[in-house]
Design a protein around this motif. Structure first.
Motif, PDB file in Angstrom:
ATOM      1  N   ALA A   1     -18.344 -11.853   6.521  1.00  0.00           N
ATOM      2  CA  ALA A   1     -20.014 -10.860   6.579  1.00  0.00           C
ATOM      3  C   ALA A   1     -20.448 -10.510   5.544  1.00  0.00           C
ATOM      4  CB  ALA A   1     -19.954 -10.673   7.870  1.00  0.00           C
ATOM      5  N   LEU A   2     -19.645  -9.763   5.356  1.00  0.00           N
ATOM      6  CA  LEU A   2     -20.561  -8.320   4.403  1.00  0.00           C
ATOM      7  C   LEU A   2     -20.185  -8.799   3.017  1.00  0.00           C
ATOM      8  CD1 LEU A   2     -21.328  -5.730   3.589  1.00  0.00           C
ATOM      9  CD2 LEU A   2     -19.606  -4.821   3.641  1.00  0.00           C
ATOM     10  N   ALA A   3     -19.388  -9.968   2.602  1.00  0.00           N
ATOM     11  CA  ALA A   3     -19.197 -10.618   1.407  1.00  0.00           C
ATOM     12  C   ALA A   3     -20.180 -11.160   1.034  1.00  0.00           C
ATOM     13  CB  ALA A   3     -17.484 -11.477   0.382  1.00  0.00           C
ATOM     14  N   LEU A   4     -20.050 -11.533   2.090  1.00  0.00           N
ATOM     15  CA  LEU A   4     -20.742 -13.462   2.193  1.00  0.00           C
ATOM     16  C   LEU A   4     -22.731 -12.787   1.908  1.00  0.00           C
ATOM     17  CD1 LEU A   4     -19.820 -15.905   4.855  1.00  0.00           C
ATOM     18  CD2 LEU A   4     -19.930 -16.334   1.969  1.00  0.00           C
ATOM     19  N   VAL A   5     -23.157 -11.843   3.094  1.00  0.00           N
ATOM     20  CA  VAL A   5     -24.780 -11.621   2.593  1.00  0.00           C
ATOM     21  C   VAL A   5     -24.603 -10.628   1.135  1.00  0.00           C
ATOM     22  CG1 VAL A   5     -26.002  -9.396   3.647  1.00  0.00           C
ATOM     23  CG2 VAL A   5     -25.230 -11.058   4.842  1.00  0.00           C
ATOM     24  N   ALA A   6     -23.287 -10.000   1.085  1.00  0.00           N
ATOM     25  CA  ALA A   6     -23.832  -9.413  -0.698  1.00  0.00           C
ATOM     26  C   ALA A   6     -24.494 -10.685  -1.896  1.00  0.00           C
ATOM     27  CB  ALA A   6     -22.666  -8.502  -0.805  1.00  0.00           C
ATOM     28  N   GLY A   7     -23.246 -11.726  -1.755  1.00  0.00           N
ATOM     29  CA  GLY A   7     -23.217 -12.452  -2.452  1.00  0.00           C
ATOM     30  C   GLY A   7     -24.196 -13.290  -2.802  1.00  0.00           C
ATOM     31  N   LEU A   8     -24.437 -13.808  -2.117  1.00  0.00           N
ATOM     32  CA  LEU A   8     -25.795 -15.080  -0.958  1.00  0.00           C
ATOM     33  C   LEU A   8     -27.146 -14.266  -2.063  1.00  0.00           C
ATOM     34  CD1 LEU A   8     -24.616 -16.812   1.867  1.00  0.00           C
ATOM     35  CD2 LEU A   8     -24.943 -17.824  -0.554  1.00  0.00           C
ATOM     36  N   ALA A   9     -26.919 -12.487  -1.401  1.00  0.00           N
ATOM     37  CA  ALA A   9     -27.857 -12.211  -1.980  1.00  0.00           C
ATOM     38  C   ALA A   9     -28.579 -12.087  -3.677  1.00  0.00           C
ATOM     39  CB  ALA A   9     -28.242 -10.466  -1.218  1.00  0.00           C
ATOM     40  N   LEU A  10     -27.420 -11.587  -3.644  1.00  0.00           N
ATOM     41  CA  LEU A  10     -27.437 -11.918  -5.693  1.00  0.00           C
ATOM     42  C   LEU A  10     -27.350 -13.072  -5.872  1.00  0.00           C
ATOM     43  CD1 LEU A  10     -23.844 -10.137  -6.312  1.00  0.00           C
ATOM     44  CD2 LEU A  10     -26.079  -9.037  -6.385  1.00  0.00           C
ATOM     45  N   ILE A  11     -27.183 -14.444  -4.847  1.00  0.00           N
ATOM     46  CA  ILE A  11     -27.445 -15.755  -5.837  1.00  0.00           C
ATOM     47  C   ILE A  11     -28.778 -15.768  -5.910  1.00  0.00           C
ATOM     48  CG2 ILE A  11     -27.579 -18.261  -4.924  1.00  0.00           C
ATOM     49  CD1 ILE A  11     -24.839 -18.034  -4.289  1.00  0.00           C
TER      50      ILE A  11
ATOM     51  N   TRP B   1     -11.478  -8.650  17.377  1.00  0.00           N
ATOM     52  CA  TRP B   1     -12.389  -7.563  16.971  1.00  0.00           C
ATOM     53  C   TRP B   1     -13.487  -7.576  15.929  1.00  0.00           C
ATOM     54  CZ3 TRP B   1     -13.912  -2.825  16.097  1.00  0.00           C
ATOM     55  CH2 TRP B   1     -14.824  -1.932  16.373  1.00  0.00           C
ATOM     56  N   GLY B   2     -12.202  -7.857  14.547  1.00  0.00           N
ATOM     57  CA  GLY B   2     -13.075  -7.410  13.782  1.00  0.00           C
ATOM     58  C   GLY B   2     -13.842  -8.891  13.627  1.00  0.00           C
ATOM     59  N   GLY B   3     -13.741 -10.002  14.088  1.00  0.00           N
ATOM     60  CA  GLY B   3     -14.809 -10.749  13.343  1.00  0.00           C
ATOM     61  C   GLY B   3     -16.275 -11.004  14.033  1.00  0.00           C
ATOM     62  N   GLU B   4     -15.538 -11.048  15.428  1.00  0.00           N
ATOM     63  CA  GLU B   4     -16.792 -10.275  16.822  1.00  0.00           C
ATOM     64  C   GLU B   4     -17.610  -9.445  16.404  1.00  0.00           C
ATOM     65  OE1 GLU B   4     -14.854  -9.768  20.794  1.00  0.00           O
ATOM     66  OE2 GLU B   4     -14.170 -11.854  20.795  1.00  0.00           O
ATOM     67  N   LEU B   5     -17.457  -8.072  15.777  1.00  0.00           N
ATOM     68  CA  LEU B   5     -18.024  -7.118  16.200  1.00  0.00           C
ATOM     69  C   LEU B   5     -18.706  -7.108  14.762  1.00  0.00           C
ATOM     70  CD1 LEU B   5     -18.494  -4.284  16.518  1.00  0.00           C
ATOM     71  CD2 LEU B   5     -17.222  -3.301  14.770  1.00  0.00           C
ATOM     72  N   GLY B   6     -18.205  -8.264  12.856  1.00  0.00           N
ATOM     73  CA  GLY B   6     -18.584  -8.942  12.283  1.00  0.00           C
ATOM     74  C   GLY B   6     -20.031  -9.609  12.456  1.00  0.00           C
ATOM     75  N   PHE B   7     -20.137 -11.234  13.632  1.00  0.00           N
ATOM     76  CA  PHE B   7     -20.858 -11.504  13.032  1.00  0.00           C
ATOM     77  C   PHE B   7     -21.854 -10.563  14.469  1.00  0.00           C
ATOM     78  CE2 PHE B   7     -22.706 -13.330  16.950  1.00  0.00           C
ATOM     79  CZ  PHE B   7     -23.274 -14.703  16.215  1.00  0.00           C
ATOM     80  N   ILE B   8     -21.956  -9.559  15.099  1.00  0.00           N
ATOM     81  CA  ILE B   8     -22.982  -9.898  16.071  1.00  0.00           C
ATOM     82  C   ILE B   8     -23.468  -8.675  14.565  1.00  0.00           C
ATOM     83  CG2 ILE B   8     -23.310  -7.544  16.890  1.00  0.00           C
ATOM     84  CD1 ILE B   8     -21.140  -8.046  19.100  1.00  0.00           C
TER      85      ILE B   8
ATOM     86  N   ALA C   1     -34.394 -11.647  -0.432  1.00  0.00           N
ATOM     87  CA  ALA C   1     -32.718 -11.644  -1.280  1.00  0.00           C
ATOM     88  C   ALA C   1     -31.596 -11.487  -0.362  1.00  0.00           C
ATOM     89  CB  ALA C   1     -32.534 -11.191  -2.403  1.00  0.00           C
ATOM     90  N   LEU C   2     -31.686  -9.982   0.387  1.00  0.00           N
ATOM     91  CA  LEU C   2     -31.537  -9.634   0.999  1.00  0.00           C
ATOM     92  C   LEU C   2     -31.231 -10.885   3.191  1.00  0.00           C
ATOM     93  CD1 LEU C   2     -31.638  -6.087   0.911  1.00  0.00           C
ATOM     94  CD2 LEU C   2     -29.379  -7.776   0.293  1.00  0.00           C
ATOM     95  N   HIS C   3     -32.015 -10.704   2.944  1.00  0.00           N
ATOM     96  CA  HIS C   3     -32.921 -11.462   4.081  1.00  0.00           C
ATOM     97  C   HIS C   3     -32.223 -12.642   4.411  1.00  0.00           C
ATOM     98  CE1 HIS C   3     -34.906 -13.148   8.579  1.00  0.00           C
ATOM     99  NE2 HIS C   3     -35.442 -13.740   7.821  1.00  0.00           N
ATOM    100  N   LEU C   4     -32.714 -14.081   3.297  1.00  0.00           N
ATOM    101  CA  LEU C   4     -32.161 -15.220   3.402  1.00  0.00           C
ATOM    102  C   LEU C   4     -30.640 -15.471   2.524  1.00  0.00           C
ATOM    103  CD1 LEU C   4     -35.346 -16.428   1.210  1.00  0.00           C
ATOM    104  CD2 LEU C   4     -34.619 -16.687   3.020  1.00  0.00           C
ATOM    105  N   GLY C   5     -29.693 -14.722   2.329  1.00  0.00           N
ATOM    106  CA  GLY C   5     -29.163 -14.256   2.331  1.00  0.00           C
ATOM    107  C   GLY C   5     -27.895 -14.004   3.930  1.00  0.00           C
ATOM    108  N   ALA C   6     -28.971 -13.094   4.670  1.00  0.00           N
ATOM    109  CA  ALA C   6     -28.253 -13.242   5.615  1.00  0.00           C
ATOM    110  C   ALA C   6     -28.194 -14.018   6.916  1.00  0.00           C
ATOM    111  CB  ALA C   6     -28.650 -12.049   6.361  1.00  0.00           C
ATOM    112  N   VAL C   7     -29.229 -15.318   6.659  1.00  0.00           N
ATOM    113  CA  VAL C   7     -29.711 -15.839   7.685  1.00  0.00           C
ATOM    114  C   VAL C   7     -28.525 -17.073   6.853  1.00  0.00           C
ATOM    115  CG1 VAL C   7     -31.333 -17.939   7.923  1.00  0.00           C
ATOM    116  CG2 VAL C   7     -32.034 -15.460   7.873  1.00  0.00           C
ATOM    117  N   LEU C   8     -29.027 -17.347   6.069  1.00  0.00           N
ATOM    118  CA  LEU C   8     -27.813 -18.920   5.308  1.00  0.00           C
ATOM    119  C   LEU C   8     -26.263 -17.963   5.723  1.00  0.00           C
ATOM    120  CD1 LEU C   8     -27.634 -20.911   3.789  1.00  0.00           C
ATOM    121  CD2 LEU C   8     -27.130 -19.267   1.151  1.00  0.00           C
ATOM    122  N   SER C   9     -25.818 -17.215   5.405  1.00  0.00           N
ATOM    123  CA  SER C   9     -24.541 -16.160   5.851  1.00  0.00           C
ATOM    124  C   SER C   9     -24.493 -16.922   7.570  1.00  0.00           C
ATOM    125  CB  SER C   9     -24.394 -15.315   5.965  1.00  0.00           C
ATOM    126  OG  SER C   9     -24.141 -14.724   4.403  1.00  0.00           O
TER     127      SER C   9
END
Length: 360
Positions: free
Chosen positions: A105-115, A283-290, A317-325
């Motif tokens: 989740a963190l990598a996707l948000v950061a990567g998509l924000a850069l995109i 647990w990690g996946g659930e917390l990452g999604f939340i 960029a951060l918001h759209l990256g989070a929503v797209l992720s």
């Protein structure tokens, strides 16, 4: 692994079915007590009916150190996660997220924000507000596939689930019954109405139910805001940005607040909860999604508050990256639980109608 989880869930369900002390706790137990034997599909259905409120665990006289060593919430949680992974399409994505959820989740948000920041270099077409950074056509080209493809993946997964649990022809009355149950999250209140024991041992509380409500209705409000903006743009030639007293803002701002607060409360509850009563692997996946859905709501509010400042391009960029992720990961995260849970409630409504028809 699947066979081990199924066999352990079957062992515990058979003991619970003989005891029946928790008969009125939630939808799991009436469904469990409807038969004497449990097929693999029956157990998958029970696992997806369970909300992991843990009330049955603290009421049970057969938990460790008893020789039966029952831990039904954990057994069903593990089987539930395994069923999502087996039924997901494509399967490898679901397994990868549950084992490395937070990092993905963190990598996707950061990567998509850069995109999105890189896309700023493209011409915007002279739009106003957000469209001065990223044109409407560019947003549509990116988000339409990201919305449709996860829906296709979910449809395939739910069709597989329906076959596994032996679902029959769907009736409108069954869907209405399931929607009523989901709307109030009655099972999180438990049969006695005092709430569940997710927070601290045998203390009853509605905190987890309230957090679920905030996240669910926050998401629905935000989705409604997006739909309203789409209608205004295409049918009434009213493109964004919109003033506060417009429908997209009146839906989106409360939705973002609910998402942020509900996710924050859920993170706090999960950190205090006993991990041995759930699926520790997920647990990690659930917390990452939340955290991801909470960040999507929070970044949307920040974008609204600071959308006229120099920080707007970065916030966008951060918001759209989070929503797209969020959209891309929906079929493989805890978000899928909502769809599986609703489908399980529909199947349970079918079971009740079948029982009533057989007894008539």
């Amino acid at each position: 692994m699947q066979a081990e989880l199924i066999n352990e869930a079957r062992r515990q369900a058979e003991i619970c079915n003989a005891c029946r002390y928790c008969e009125g706790y939630c939808s799991v137990f009436p469904s469990m007590h409807a038969g004497r034997f449990f097929s693999d599909g029956d157990l998958t259905q029970l696992a997806n009916l369970c909300h992991n409120c843990r009330g049955c665990y603290y009421a049970c006289q057969y938990t460790a150190p008893h020789e039966f060593g029952l831990n039904l919430p954990a057994a069903l949680a593990e089987l539930r996660r395994e069923s999502w992974e087996d039924l997901a399409w494509p399967r490898p994505l679901a397994r990868r997220f549950h084992s490395h959820g937070g990092a993905i989740a963190l990598a996707l948000v950061a990567g998509l924000a850069l995109i999105f920041l890189a896309i700023r270099a493209l011409p915007s077409g002279g739009g106003q507000g957000f469209y001065a950074v990223l044109s409407h056509n560019a947003m549509l080209a990116i988000f339409l596939p990201a919305f449709v493809l996860p829906l296709v993946a979910l449809a395939i997964s739910l069709r597989r689930y329906w076959r596994v649990v032996g679902g029959g022809r769907l009736r409108l009355t069954q869907l209405r019954s399931a929607l009523r149950m989901a709307a109030v999250m009655r099972d999180l209140a438990a049969g006695h109405g005092d709430g569940c024991n997710f927070e601290d041992d045998d203390r009853f509380t509605h905190a987890r139910r309230h957090a679920h409500h905030a996240i669910m209705y926050g998401f629905l409000l935000c989705f409604g805001a997006t739909c309203a903006g789409t209608v205004m743009h295409y049918l009434f030639a009213m493109p964004a940005p919109y003033p506060f007293w417009s429908l997209p803002k009146l839906l989106g701002v409360p939705g973002g607040v609910l998402l942020t607060l509900g996710s924050g409360l859920m993170v706090a509850l999960k950190r205090r909860a006993d991990r041995t009563l759930g699926d520790s692997r997920a647990w990690g996946g659930e917390l990452g999604f939340i955290l991801l859905i909470g960040f999507a709501g929070f970044s949307g509010l920040a974008l609204y508050l600071f959308g006229t400042t120099a920080a707007m391009p970065l916030l966008l960029a951060l918001h759209l990256g989070a929503v797209l992720s969020f959209f891309l990961l929906t079929p493989y995260t805890k978000m899928a639980h909502g769809f599986y849970r609703l489908t399980a409630l529909v199947r349970d409504a079918q079971r009740q109608e079948e029982q009533q028809g057989a007894g008539a």
